[in-house]
Design an enzyme around this catalytic site. Structure first.
Site, PDB file in Angstrom:
ATOM      1  N   CYS A 194     -15.770 -14.226  -7.418  1.00  0.00           N
ATOM      2  CA  CYS A 194     -16.174 -15.566  -7.835  1.00  0.00           C
ATOM      3  C   CYS A 194     -15.432 -16.009  -9.092  1.00  0.00           C
ATOM      4  O   CYS A 194     -15.057 -15.195  -9.929  1.00  0.00           O
ATOM      5  CB  CYS A 194     -17.659 -15.599  -8.145  1.00  0.00           C
ATOM      6  SG  CYS A 194     -18.711 -15.006  -6.834  1.00  0.00           S
TER       7      CYS A 194
ATOM      8  N   ARG B 184      -8.333 -15.039  -7.039  1.00  0.00           N
ATOM      9  CA  ARG B 184      -9.337 -13.990  -7.217  1.00  0.00           C
ATOM     10  C   ARG B 184     -10.079 -13.681  -5.911  1.00  0.00           C
ATOM     11  O   ARG B 184     -10.731 -12.650  -5.814  1.00  0.00           O
ATOM     12  CB  ARG B 184     -10.358 -14.428  -8.276  1.00  0.00           C
ATOM     13  CG  ARG B 184      -9.759 -14.588  -9.658  1.00  0.00           C
ATOM     14  CD  ARG B 184     -10.772 -15.224 -10.587  1.00  0.00           C
ATOM     15  NE  ARG B 184     -11.917 -14.392 -10.800  1.00  0.00           N
ATOM     16  CZ  ARG B 184     -12.086 -13.587 -11.838  1.00  0.00           C
ATOM     17  NH1 ARG B 184     -11.175 -13.521 -12.759  1.00  0.00           N
ATOM     18  NH2 ARG B 184     -13.169 -12.863 -11.962  1.00  0.00           N
TER      19      ARG B 184
ATOM     20  N   TRP C 224     -17.603 -15.923  -3.770  1.00  0.00           N
ATOM     21  CA  TRP C 224     -17.279 -14.809  -2.861  1.00  0.00           C
ATOM     22  C   TRP C 224     -18.625 -14.217  -2.482  1.00  0.00           C
ATOM     23  O   TRP C 224     -19.303 -13.612  -3.315  1.00  0.00           O
ATOM     24  CB  TRP C 224     -16.402 -13.809  -3.610  1.00  0.00           C
ATOM     25  CG  TRP C 224     -15.832 -12.708  -2.782  1.00  0.00           C
ATOM     26  CD1 TRP C 224     -14.732 -12.782  -1.973  1.00  0.00           C
ATOM     27  CD2 TRP C 224     -16.281 -11.349  -2.710  1.00  0.00           C
ATOM     28  NE1 TRP C 224     -14.481 -11.553  -1.409  1.00  0.00           N
ATOM     29  CE2 TRP C 224     -15.418 -10.650  -1.835  1.00  0.00           C
ATOM     30  CE3 TRP C 224     -17.332 -10.638  -3.288  1.00  0.00           C
ATOM     31  CZ2 TRP C 224     -15.564  -9.307  -1.533  1.00  0.00           C
ATOM     32  CZ3 TRP C 224     -17.482  -9.288  -2.981  1.00  0.00           C
ATOM     33  CH2 TRP C 224     -16.605  -8.644  -2.113  1.00  0.00           C
TER      34      TRP C 224
ATOM     35  N   ASN D 187     -21.331 -15.801 -11.643  1.00  0.00           N
ATOM     36  CA  ASN D 187     -20.594 -14.657 -11.077  1.00  0.00           C
ATOM     37  C   ASN D 187     -21.442 -13.416 -11.326  1.00  0.00           C
ATOM     38  O   ASN D 187     -22.017 -13.276 -12.405  1.00  0.00           O
ATOM     39  CB  ASN D 187     -19.259 -14.439 -11.796  1.00  0.00           C
ATOM     40  CG  ASN D 187     -18.266 -15.555 -11.537  1.00  0.00           C
ATOM     41  OD1 ASN D 187     -18.540 -16.459 -10.742  1.00  0.00           O
ATOM     42  ND2 ASN D 187     -17.133 -15.484 -12.210  1.00  0.00           N
ATOM     43  N   GLY D 188     -21.483 -12.514 -10.355  1.00  0.00           N
ATOM     44  CA  GLY D 188     -22.257 -11.286 -10.553  1.00  0.00           C
ATOM     45  C   GLY D 188     -23.413 -11.224  -9.577  1.00  0.00           C
ATOM     46  O   GLY D 188     -23.462 -11.959  -8.594  1.00  0.00           O
TER      47      GLY D 188
ATOM     48  N   GLU E 183      -1.165   4.361  -0.756  1.00  0.00           N
ATOM     49  CA  GLU E 183      -0.900   3.025  -1.273  1.00  0.00           C
ATOM     50  C   GLU E 183      -0.146   2.178  -0.241  1.00  0.00           C
ATOM     51  O   GLU E 183      -0.441   0.994  -0.059  1.00  0.00           O
ATOM     52  CB  GLU E 183      -0.116   3.127  -2.600  1.00  0.00           C
ATOM     53  CG  GLU E 183       0.267   1.822  -3.244  1.00  0.00           C
ATOM     54  CD  GLU E 183      -0.908   0.915  -3.604  1.00  0.00           C
ATOM     55  OE1 GLU E 183      -2.074   1.338  -3.497  1.00  0.00           O
ATOM     56  OE2 GLU E 183      -0.638  -0.245  -3.961  1.00  0.00           O
TER      57      GLU E 183
ATOM     58  N   LYS F 197      -1.625  -1.312   1.205  1.00  0.00           N
ATOM     59  CA  LYS F 197      -0.899  -2.577   1.127  1.00  0.00           C
ATOM     60  C   LYS F 197      -0.847  -3.238   2.493  1.00  0.00           C
ATOM     61  O   LYS F 197      -1.121  -4.419   2.638  1.00  0.00           O
ATOM     62  CB  LYS F 197       0.538  -2.385   0.626  1.00  0.00           C
ATOM     63  CG  LYS F 197       0.732  -2.069  -0.844  1.00  0.00           C
ATOM     64  CD  LYS F 197       0.484  -3.232  -1.767  1.00  0.00           C
ATOM     65  CE  LYS F 197      -0.934  -3.326  -2.150  1.00  0.00           C
ATOM     66  NZ  LYS F 197      -1.562  -2.592  -3.156  1.00  0.00           N
TER      67      LYS F 197
ATOM     68  N   GLU G  72      -4.381  -4.488   3.769  1.00  0.00           N
ATOM     69  CA  GLU G  72      -5.079  -5.565   3.071  1.00  0.00           C
ATOM     70  C   GLU G  72      -4.471  -6.940   3.304  1.00  0.00           C
ATOM     71  O   GLU G  72      -5.189  -7.930   3.248  1.00  0.00           O
ATOM     72  CB  GLU G  72      -5.283  -5.264   1.569  1.00  0.00           C
ATOM     73  CG  GLU G  72      -4.082  -5.041   0.727  1.00  0.00           C
ATOM     74  CD  GLU G  72      -4.445  -4.608  -0.707  1.00  0.00           C
ATOM     75  OE1 GLU G  72      -5.593  -4.728  -1.129  1.00  0.00           O
ATOM     76  OE2 GLU G  72      -3.524  -4.140  -1.399  1.00  0.00           O
TER      77      GLU G  72
ATOM     78  N   HIS H 125      -4.076  18.046  11.791  1.00  0.00           N
ATOM     79  CA  HIS H 125      -5.467  18.517  11.897  1.00  0.00           C
ATOM     80  C   HIS H 125      -6.380  17.438  12.480  1.00  0.00           C
ATOM     81  O   HIS H 125      -7.553  17.363  12.141  1.00  0.00           O
ATOM     82  CB  HIS H 125      -5.973  18.955  10.523  1.00  0.00           C
ATOM     83  CG  HIS H 125      -5.194  20.107   9.968  1.00  0.00           C
ATOM     84  ND1 HIS H 125      -5.294  21.386  10.459  1.00  0.00           N
ATOM     85  CD2 HIS H 125      -4.261  20.164   8.987  1.00  0.00           C
ATOM     86  CE1 HIS H 125      -4.485  22.191   9.798  1.00  0.00           C
ATOM     87  NE2 HIS H 125      -3.832  21.466   8.899  1.00  0.00           N
TER      88      HIS H 125
ATOM     89  N   LYS I  25      -9.557 -10.276  -5.912  1.00  0.00           N
ATOM     90  CA  LYS I  25      -8.607  -9.663  -6.829  1.00  0.00           C
ATOM     91  C   LYS I  25      -9.316  -8.713  -7.781  1.00  0.00           C
ATOM     92  O   LYS I  25      -8.831  -7.645  -8.098  1.00  0.00           O
ATOM     93  CB  LYS I  25      -7.879 -10.767  -7.600  1.00  0.00           C
ATOM     94  CG  LYS I  25      -6.889 -10.269  -8.640  1.00  0.00           C
ATOM     95  CD  LYS I  25      -5.714  -9.596  -7.971  1.00  0.00           C
ATOM     96  CE  LYS I  25      -4.720  -9.019  -8.950  1.00  0.00           C
ATOM     97  NZ  LYS I  25      -3.934  -7.932  -8.332  1.00  0.00           N
TER      98      LYS I  25
HETATM   99  C1  G6P Z   1      -9.777  -4.846  -5.825  1.00  0.00           C
HETATM  100  C2  G6P Z   1      -8.377  -5.330  -5.494  1.00  0.00           C
HETATM  101  C3  G6P Z   1      -7.409  -4.162  -5.452  1.00  0.00           C
HETATM  102  C4  G6P Z   1      -7.475  -3.382  -6.742  1.00  0.00           C
HETATM  103  C5  G6P Z   1      -8.893  -2.913  -7.058  1.00  0.00           C
HETATM  104  C6  G6P Z   1      -9.014  -2.346  -8.458  1.00  0.00           C
HETATM  105  O1  G6P Z   1     -10.303  -4.166  -4.745  1.00  0.00           O
HETATM  106  O2  G6P Z   1      -8.355  -6.030  -4.265  1.00  0.00           O
HETATM  107  O3  G6P Z   1      -6.086  -4.643  -5.257  1.00  0.00           O
HETATM  108  O4  G6P Z   1      -6.621  -2.291  -6.671  1.00  0.00           O
HETATM  109  O5  G6P Z   1      -9.794  -4.012  -6.990  1.00  0.00           O
HETATM  110  O6  G6P Z   1      -8.778  -3.371  -9.364  1.00  0.00           O
HETATM  111  P1  G6P Z   1      -8.412  -3.148 -10.883  1.00  0.00           P
HETATM  112  O7  G6P Z   1      -8.370  -4.525 -11.470  1.00  0.00           O
HETATM  113  O8  G6P Z   1      -9.494  -2.298 -11.468  1.00  0.00           O
HETATM  114  O9  G6P Z   1      -7.085  -2.473 -10.921  1.00  0.00           O
END
Ligand code: G6P
Length: 609
Positions: A2, A27, A75, A101-102, A482, A486, A489, A505, A604
């Protein structure tokens, strides 16, 4: 997650609020809304979907007039994605409008109490409960009503509140979710993120937990929720408008991938005294003594930051010879962890606001750990709550899929390793060698970026496949995780990352004709073992895409596609190996027609646990 933007001043604020919301779009959100107060009357507009839908709605209704207002991107947490659930929420008594937010954790009990008093709710949200509660407690003073209501709630909040009865008052407050008050010329702009403020002012007061600010057109005062005055700390936002604009790139993610060499030079600048084999980390220097005594390091984070932490674990054990462990912050927090004496917890986070990471940090501190932050956003909650830290300095990251922050995190963790290692088993020469390698990373990333079009071509041949594997060993096992993260997502392709050896396995059962298996197969200690794993997948019809070291002929004969990276010492190889994977994910998402910077369901910065 949010986003909040609010305004009080002398300008008509609809446009300003819309622009603020657009800067917060990255965000992640699923609906948006706005309330503006004019001549003692509140007007609202809400829309499901993009901010552009809210813009259309505003146009249809002839726009909202007024110089005091608030706006929100939601959100969904409590209640589906519907217009009634979008913020702002209002009360049914005194004309309150509130954005939040929250999560209000005790909303159910409060709702029952308010329903018994005759209030009728229009949404399924926890936020509406807070709006009603403030209305219920209102006795002619909005600031006091907000303070009183916040004394009743548990959970996390950043809120902005206005009231029809007080046309010169905006009240904002925070606990656990970021909020800052931008100080302009005769006006104030509130934002949950500096991006919402920076077009208007670089001076801001970041609110601390339990701070309440009453803002009028002529000034503001800050208190806690018990009305005890709090001295505001004004800070200068280190953000250029240019940094949060696209320029010639098609997407922020693409811009940020390509910014990596520059970002990394920034991360390194002034921190390496290579000839002496010494790393200078101003932020942690004052803890020198305590850090010399460190016996164990716990690295924690979520998502991409956790993957960086996992590579940090390898670095610290392998090079600095300190027992280290990387763990999901969300798991660490709740498993009653043992924190022995002289334990250092390293919280890795781009935003510095991730609720899970923040909670783990607090837990570790509570149990006596010394805490360090590896954070990008200056002044963020994690940066303020750690004993010391090292900023990434990679500039604002707007793309939801984290790229340049990951590179910055790895660079800082490598520097921290040298810093700690020098205090124990690493010789000055060994440190200097690693530092020389680090200094060369930005140029090497530049070289990989030159193969962007080739990576796109390779991706074109794979993009129709719905299941991919990413495999690596040692330092590049987290890189494989990672790469998979990527891809999933932003392109919504199912991808799994795992240690290359683990594949046999179980996951090997998945391999069928042409299934893409991306191997990180650069030269290193486990190269031969990775080659064997490649053979195993190839024998079962999988399509091999290898990230390999320039000049490796063997791999060219084995793999269907090879993406080359320059030679580099193994501990730093993830910094290069991840780049082709970032570009593959980017191209896959573009080729499949997805909105790269605003992937579905993602946020984000996740500020709820
Ligand atoms: C969210 C984002 C990720 C990010 C993670 C941790 O899930 O979508 O891309 O890696 O948060 O975020 P931070 O700001 O703590 O690195």
């Amino acid at each position: 997650m949010c986003g909040i933007v609010a305004y009080i001043g002398s300008k008509q604020c609809q446009q300003l609020l819309l622009e603020g919301l657009k800067r917060l779009e990255y965000r992640g959100y699923d609906s948006a809304g706005m309330a503006i107060l004019d001549a003692g009357r509140l007007d609202l507009a809400k829309a499901v979907g993009k901010v552009a839908n809210l813009e259309d709605k505003l146009e249809t209704i002839g726009g909202l007039r007024g110089t005091l207002g608030l706006a929100h991107t939601r959100w969904a947490t409590h209640g589906g994605v519907t217009e009634p659930n979008a913020h702002p929420h209002t009360d049914d008594k005194v004309g309150i409008a509130l954005v939040h937010n929250g999560i209000i954790e005790n909303y159910a009990a409060l709702k029952t109490y308010l329903e018994e008093k005759g209030h009728v709710f229009k949404s399924q949200t926890d936020t509406e409960v807070l709006a009603m509660l403030i209305g219920e407690l209102y006795e002619g003073d909005l600031e006091k009503a907000v303070q009183a209501a916040l004394r009743e709630v548990t959970g996390a909040y950043a809120i902005a509140v206005i009231c029809e009865k007080e046309p010169d008052t905006l009240v904002v407050a925070r606990k656990g979710s970021p909020l800052m008050l931008g100080i302009g010329n005769g006006e104030f702009i509130v934002g949950s993120d500096p991006a919402a403020i920076i077009a208007h002012t670089a001076q801001a007061v970041p609110l601390d937990d339990y701070n309440v600010a009453k803002v009028t057109r002529s000034g503001f005062r800050t208190t806690d929720i018990h009305d005890v005055p709090v001295t505001p700390k004004v800070m200068q936002l280190e953000l250029d408008l240019e940094q949060i604009e696209l320029g010639s790139f098609a997407h922020f993610m693409q811009k940020e991938i390509f910014e990596q060499p520059k970002a990394l030079r920034n991360t390194l600048r002034g921190r390496l005294e290579t000839r002496e084999g010494r790393v200078v980390l101003g932020g942690v220097a004052r803890l020198d003594k305590e850090l010399t005594k460190a016996r164990r390091v716990i690295l924690t984070g979520q998502g991409t930051a956790l993957h960086a932490a996992m590579i940090g674990e390898y670095l610290m054990e392998d090079l600095a010879k300190i027992p280290a462990v990387a763990e999901y912050a969300s798991e660490f927090r709740y498993r009653n962890p043992i924190v022995e004496e002289n334990t250092v917890v390293v919280a890795v986070s781009q935003s510095g606001e991730t609720a899970d990471t923040l909670a783990a940090l607090r837990e570790a501190r509570e149990r006596g750990a010394l805490s360090l932050g590896v954070v990008n956003v200056v002044g963020s909650s994690i940066s303020r709550e750690t004993d010391a830290g090292v900023y990434l300095r990679v500039g604002p990251e707007i793309g939801v899929a984290s790229t340049k922050a990951f590179a910055g995190q790895l660079t800082v963790l490598a520097m921290l390793t040298i810093y700690l290692g020098r205090k124990r088993f690493m010789s000055a020469d060994q440190c200097a060698d690693l530092m020389r390698e680090l200094e060369r990373v930005p140029d090497k990333v530049d070289r990989i970026l030159e193969s962007d079009q080739r990576i796109r071509k390779v991706t074109e041949g794979l993009v129709d496949r719905e299941n991919w594997l990413f495999l690596g060993r040692g330092y590049n096992y987290p890189t494989a995780l990672e790469g998979a993260l990527k891809l999933k997502e932003i392109s919504y392709i199912h991808a799994e990352g795992m240690p290359a050896a683990e594949m046999k396995h179980g996951p090997i059962a998945l391999i069928n004709d042409g299934m893409p298996a991306v191997f990180i197969a650069n030269k290193g200690r486990q190269y031969d073992k990775v080659m064997s794993n490649i053979q195993e997948v190839k024998a079962r019809g999988g399509r091999i895409i290898a990230v390999a070291t320039e000049g490796d002929d063997q791999i060219t004969r084995l793999a269907d596609d090879v993406l080359f990276i320059p030679e580099i010492t193994e501990p730093l190889s993830p910094m290069l190996a991840v780049v082709p994977l970032q570009l593959m994910a980017y191209h896959a998402a573009v080729l499949r027609g997805h909105d790269v910077d605003k992937p579905r369901n993602l946020a984000k910065s996740v500020t709820v646990e």
